[in-house]
Design a protein around this motif. Structure first.
Motif, PDB file in Angstrom:
ATOM      1  N   SER A 330       0.821  -1.219   0.000  1.00 19.78           N
ATOM      2  CA  SER A 330       0.000   0.000   0.000  1.00 19.78           C
ATOM      3  C   SER A 330       0.849   1.261   0.000  1.00 19.78           C
ATOM      4  N   LYS A 331       2.140   1.127   0.305  1.00 20.16           N
ATOM      5  CA  LYS A 331       3.047   2.277   0.324  1.00 20.16           C
ATOM      6  C   LYS A 331       3.785   2.454  -1.005  1.00 20.16           C
ATOM      7  N   CYS A 332       3.537   1.560  -1.961  1.00 19.75           N
ATOM      8  CA  CYS A 332       4.172   1.672  -3.279  1.00 19.75           C
ATOM      9  C   CYS A 332       3.526   2.796  -4.088  1.00 19.75           C
ATOM     10  N   SER A 333       4.135   3.119  -5.216  1.00 21.29           N
ATOM     11  CA  SER A 333       3.612   4.188  -6.059  1.00 21.29           C
ATOM     12  C   SER A 333       2.196   3.847  -6.530  1.00 21.29           C
ATOM     13  N   PRO A 334       1.347   4.870  -6.751  1.00 26.55           N
ATOM     14  CA  PRO A 334      -0.039   4.620  -7.181  1.00 26.55           C
ATOM     15  C   PRO A 334      -0.136   3.774  -8.445  1.00 26.55           C
ATOM     16  N   ALA A 335       0.775   3.982  -9.402  1.00 31.24           N
ATOM     17  CA  ALA A 335       0.709   3.236 -10.661  1.00 31.24           C
ATOM     18  C   ALA A 335       0.948   1.746 -10.421  1.00 31.24           C
ATOM     19  N   VAL A 336       1.918   1.417  -9.575  1.00 32.07           N
ATOM     20  CA  VAL A 336       2.214   0.010  -9.294  1.00 32.07           C
ATOM     21  C   VAL A 336       1.083  -0.617  -8.491  1.00 32.07           C
ATOM     22  N   LYS A 337       0.584   0.081  -7.497  1.00 31.66           N
ATOM     23  CA  LYS A 337      -0.555  -0.434  -6.715  1.00 31.66           C
ATOM     24  C   LYS A 337      -1.744  -0.737  -7.629  1.00 31.66           C
ATOM     25  N   ALA A 338      -2.041   0.199  -8.518  1.00 30.89           N
ATOM     26  CA  ALA A 338      -3.179   0.030  -9.421  1.00 30.89           C
ATOM     27  C   ALA A 338      -2.954  -1.135 -10.369  1.00 30.89           C
ATOM     28  N   CYS A 339      -1.729  -1.295 -10.863  1.00 26.26           N
ATOM     29  CA  CYS A 339      -1.407  -2.385 -11.780  1.00 26.26           C
ATOM     30  C   CYS A 339      -1.588  -3.737 -11.095  1.00 26.26           C
ATOM     31  N   VAL A 340      -1.047  -3.875  -9.877  1.00 27.00           N
ATOM     32  CA  VAL A 340      -1.162  -5.144  -9.148  1.00 27.00           C
ATOM     33  C   VAL A 340      -2.631  -5.459  -8.880  1.00 27.00           C
ATOM     34  N   LYS A 341      -3.398  -4.466  -8.457  1.00 25.75           N
ATOM     35  CA  LYS A 341      -4.819  -4.693  -8.170  1.00 25.75           C
ATOM     36  C   LYS A 341      -5.582  -5.076  -9.434  1.00 25.75           C
ATOM     37  N   SER A 342      -5.346  -4.363 -10.530  1.00 27.55           N
ATOM     38  CA  SER A 342      -6.051  -4.661 -11.782  1.00 27.55           C
ATOM     39  C   SER A 342      -5.710  -6.058 -12.281  1.00 27.55           C
TER      40      SER A 342
END
Length: 453
Positions: A330-342
């Motif tokens: 959850s502390k990673c960059s927004p783009a990486v968080k969004a990519c992993v979730k998607s």
């Protein structure tokens, strides 16, 4: 928490690590896991697709090896920063930290039963619905371990109890590697009651509670309650490595099996690629068949993931050492968080719902129920010295091996777990150690419909 204690190279049981030229105690931990039978059997265990006939699809072994590669790099990156800023003792190197994380990553699925997460669910289902009086006489914590069977806790048991030095330290890994392995550092009952950060997820059985406290004490983990400690900081790197590989490689399997199309996968991963190089990359990929495209972008995606993970750790090191962070992703960059979730959402909605996968998972319930019904009844009879009255139990015990049970099963006055619980935990070792193929074969044999040779 302090790094000099967190990186404790003493082995379980307060055994001094052997000093060898060119080989650190953490290198040795890595090799102990690699050469274990439990690790080797991961080659025939489900990652996502049970009994897959396509050799390009991941199994538990290939998944674990890939997670270990990502974990080693993450550990090295974090290690370089710690060494550079003199936050670790002078005798430690970045490679030591990479080795610790790599070992934990190699072992992270070593306790998973056949048929992947469906196998875990099937074991829980049997104890919750079909076990009859099997759990009578067990303490609440003991019953909770079985009612909410957990591959993570079974993995800790493999490392510390059931492999190599059985009931005497297991693999005898270093405290640092064992601490890093524990993803959920608490026991089952409070997790089932929603009193821990992850409901129904836990990493320690009642049978290994004392070992857990030994590891926590010698690595200096912070106590947060009864049988509950904060995570070892490097456990965050292991978890992120697993998440990163799940996110990318489950989608690769989906393409390989014809479940997903390249365009929909590329849409998920594109936001973390260098936009200035997208046109050139697209031209390079254009004439390749779908299955050949993922390898050409995999390195770029993993590199972005590793950058984000290492930066998240380094930026939040103080909070991590204070035990105040439960989820570093959850502390990673927004783009990486969004990519992993998607990526996880796409796999969950499409790959995990593939008809063949669903069919085999339903069959896994019957397979494991057949095995558990025979073996658990035999184990309880054995603990109660009633197995001689039941020929079926005697033969089932011959299969498991009477001499493989915890010696305390027949000690009437020992302090600690009940004899029935200890006997059932030996069954959990036997069943969770099975490959998909062997579990399927054994259930057929037990049903009287197996091969006659």
């Amino acid at each position: 928490m302090q790094w000099d204690q967190l990186l404790n190279s003493t082995r379980l049981g307060q055994r001094d690590a052997k000093v060898e030229d060119g080989r650190s105690p953490f290198n040795s931990d890595h090799d102990k896991v690699i050469f274990s039978g439990s690790f080797r059997r991961l080659a025939r265990k489900t990652q996502v697709h049970p009994l897959a006939t396509n050799d390009h699809v991941h199994n538990r072994l290939t998944h674990s090896l890939e997670v270990a590669c990502v974990g080693r790099t993450l550990g090295m990156r974090v290690g370089h920063d710690l060494v550079k800023h003199k936050k670790v003792p002078d005798n430690f190197t970045a490679a030591d930290i990479g080795d610790i994380v790599q070992t934990a990553c190699l072992a992270h699925d070593i306790g998973n039963p056949p048929f992947g997460h469906t196998g875990e669910e099937a074991i829980r289902h049997w104890f919750q619905n079909d076990s009859g009086s099997i759990l009578e006489g067990l303490g609440p914590q003991e019953a909770a371990d079985l009612l909410s069977f957990e591959g993570n806790a079974q993995g800790f048991r493999v490392l510390t109890t059931s492999e190599y030095h059985v009931y005497d330290g297991g693999m005898r890994l270093t405290y640092a590697s064992l601490g890093t392995f524990i993803k959920y550092p608490w026991t089952s009952a409070d997790a089932a009651n929603g009193k821990r950060p992850k409901k129904n997820k836990y990493g320690i059985y009642r049978s290994e509670a004392d070992i857990f406290k030994e590891v926590a004490t010698h690595t200096g983990l912070i106590s947060k309650g009864d049988d509950w400690y904060c995570r070892h900081p490097l456990a965050h790197l292991m978890e992120m490595s697993d998440d990163f590989c799940y996110a990318l490689l489950d989608l690769e399997d989906g393409i390989e099996m014809g479940i997903l199309k390249w365009d929909e996968v590329f849409e998920v991963i594109r936001p973390i690629l260098d936009e200035t190089k997208i046109d050139g990359l697209s031209k390079e990929l254009k004439d390749l068949r779908p299955g050949r495209r993922p390898p050409l972008v995999r390195g770029k995606i993993i590199s972005s993931f590793v950058d984000a993970g290492a930066n998240a750790f380094i930026s939040n090191e103080k909070e991590i050492l204070s035990g105040n962070i439960d989820d570093l992703l959850s502390k990673c960059s927004p783009a990486v968080k969004a990519c992993v979730k998607s990526a996880k959402d796409l796999a969950k909605s499409r790959v995990f719902q593939h008809p063949r996968k669903v069919e085999l998972e339903i069959g896994a319930y019957n397979t494991l129920a057949t095995i558990l019904d025979v073996l658990c009844n035999a184990a309880v009879n054995f603990a109660r010295n009633e197995h001689e009255k039941d020929y079926k139990s005697k033969r089932a015990l011959d299969l498991i091996g009477k001499n493989t049970f915890d010696p305390r099963v027949h000690e009437h006055d020992h302090d600690g777990p009940t004899r029935e619980y200890l006997a059932l935990m030996r069954v959990m070792d036997f069943v969770s150690g099975m490959s998909d193929n062997y579990a399927t074969h054994l259930a057929r044999q037990f049903n009287g419909s197996g091969d006659v040779r």
